[in-house]
Design an enzyme around this catalytic site. Structure first.
Site, mmCIF file in Angstrom:
data_model
loop_
_atom_site.group_PDB
_atom_site.id
_atom_site.type_symbol
_atom_site.label_atom_id
_atom_site.label_comp_id
_atom_site.label_asym_id
_atom_site.label_seq_id
_atom_site.Cartn_x
_atom_site.Cartn_y
_atom_site.Cartn_z
ATOM 1 C CG ASP A 1 -0.287 -0.521 2.480
ATOM 2 O OD1 ASP A 1 0.929 -0.331 2.636
ATOM 3 O OD2 ASP A 1 -0.981 -1.123 3.314
ATOM 4 C CG ASP B 1 -9.040 -2.502 12.222
ATOM 5 O OD1 ASP B 1 -7.987 -3.028 11.808
ATOM 6 O OD2 ASP B 1 -9.548 -1.479 11.708
ATOM 7 C CG HIS C 1 -6.331 -2.852 8.876
ATOM 8 N ND1 HIS C 1 -6.409 -2.127 10.050
ATOM 9 C CD2 HIS C 1 -5.116 -2.550 8.348
ATOM 10 C CE1 HIS C 1 -5.301 -1.423 10.213
ATOM 11 N NE2 HIS C 1 -4.489 -1.665 9.196
ATOM 12 C CD GLU D 1 -8.809 0.652 7.410
ATOM 13 O OE1 GLU D 1 -8.687 -0.226 8.272
ATOM 14 O OE2 GLU D 1 -8.199 1.734 7.452
#
Length: 276
Positions: free
Chosen positions: A72, A141, A143, A148
């Protein structure tokens, strides 16, 4: 699926680096046969990168015939900004090894046409023959990359709006000033990583223990995108003791009982030195 549990962060990082080293050397890369490696950023892989640099400097490992694809990059952050992933990869890894810069692929978050940039990235991966080993990390979380919670589990490389949890977590890199934190990023998709022939996910620290629990002990769920890798034929989760705090005792006991098998993957550590 394999779960490799080491006592602490340093040992987990070393195990992961040894695994990458052995996979590259066993592949026997050459001018007409490149090993293709997917790479993450963030704090978790830093220890792994340091060990890989050490193996390279010792003459045990070369990246001359390795192609890399990063997961990313932020949108709108100048390439030379200290917090861009271009800067991260160059400062923490690439400038210390013998990789050809033309073989190190990172998404351009300042491209005129962001979707075209994403499509071109997918095409480059395909032209390289796909990813042999994709290394990833996760957020608290669950991801992976910037996929996400709620992301499609068959998603491809695309533009994503970052969740507030991610923005808050990244604020520490921008002097704690939320207004400086990018709110969008280009990211490979879950499907992009799933297409790799092998996936290794690094998970360390008690703050990621619940995410590891969701990743391996509950079902596949797009609210915890890392759980998708339960369905990959060759996934290795490498974690430290702290990351297992939310797992069932019998789960930890089962996988620790397999460590003698897992350690054969990294011991002996292969070398590119003549005669090894």
């Amino acid at each position: 699926m394999r779960l490799v549990i080491l006592d602490n962060y340093d040992l987990a990082s070393e195990w992961a680096a040894k695994y990458i080293c052995n996979r590259i050397i066993q592949f026997r890369p050459g001018q007409d046969r490149y090993f293709t490696l997917g790479l993450p950023t963030g704090s978790t892989p830093l220890g792994c990168y340091k060990k890989l640099i050490e193996y390279h400097k010792n003459g045990d490992l070369s990246f001359k015939y390795v192609k890399t694809f990063n997961m990313d990059e932020y949108v709108g952050l100048p390439r030379n900004h200290p917090e861009s992933y271009h800067s991260y990869m160059w400062n923490n890894f690439f400038k210390h090894i013998d990789i050809d810069p033309n073989n190190a692929h990172i998404l351009d978050g300042n491209a005129t046409d962001l979707q075209a940039e994403c499509d071109a990235f997918e095409k480059k991966i395909k032209e390289a023959g796909g990813i042999d080993l994709f290394v990833g990390g996760i957020g608290p979380d669950g991801h992976i990359a910037f996929n996400e919670p709620g992301s499609s589990l068959v998603s491809r490389t695309r533009l994503k709006t970052l969740a507030m949890d991610t923005i808050l977590a990244n604020a520490k890199y921008f002097d704690g000033d939320l207004s400086k934190v990018p709110t969008m990023a280009l990211t490979v998709g879950v499907g992009t990583v799933m297409d790799a022939r092998e996936v290794m996910i690094l998970i360390t620290g008690a703050h990621k223990a619940f995410a590891l629990y969701k990743a391996i002990e509950e079902g596949v769920n797009h609210m915890w995108t890392v759980s998708a890798f339960q369905q990959h034929p060759r996934t290795i989760f490498v974690c430290d003791e702290d990351a297992t705090l939310e797992l069932r005792v019998k789960t930890v006991k089962y996988f620790k009982g397999l460590m003698h098998v897992h350690n054969k993957l990294v011991d002996p550590l292969y070398s590119m030195k003549e005669g090894n």
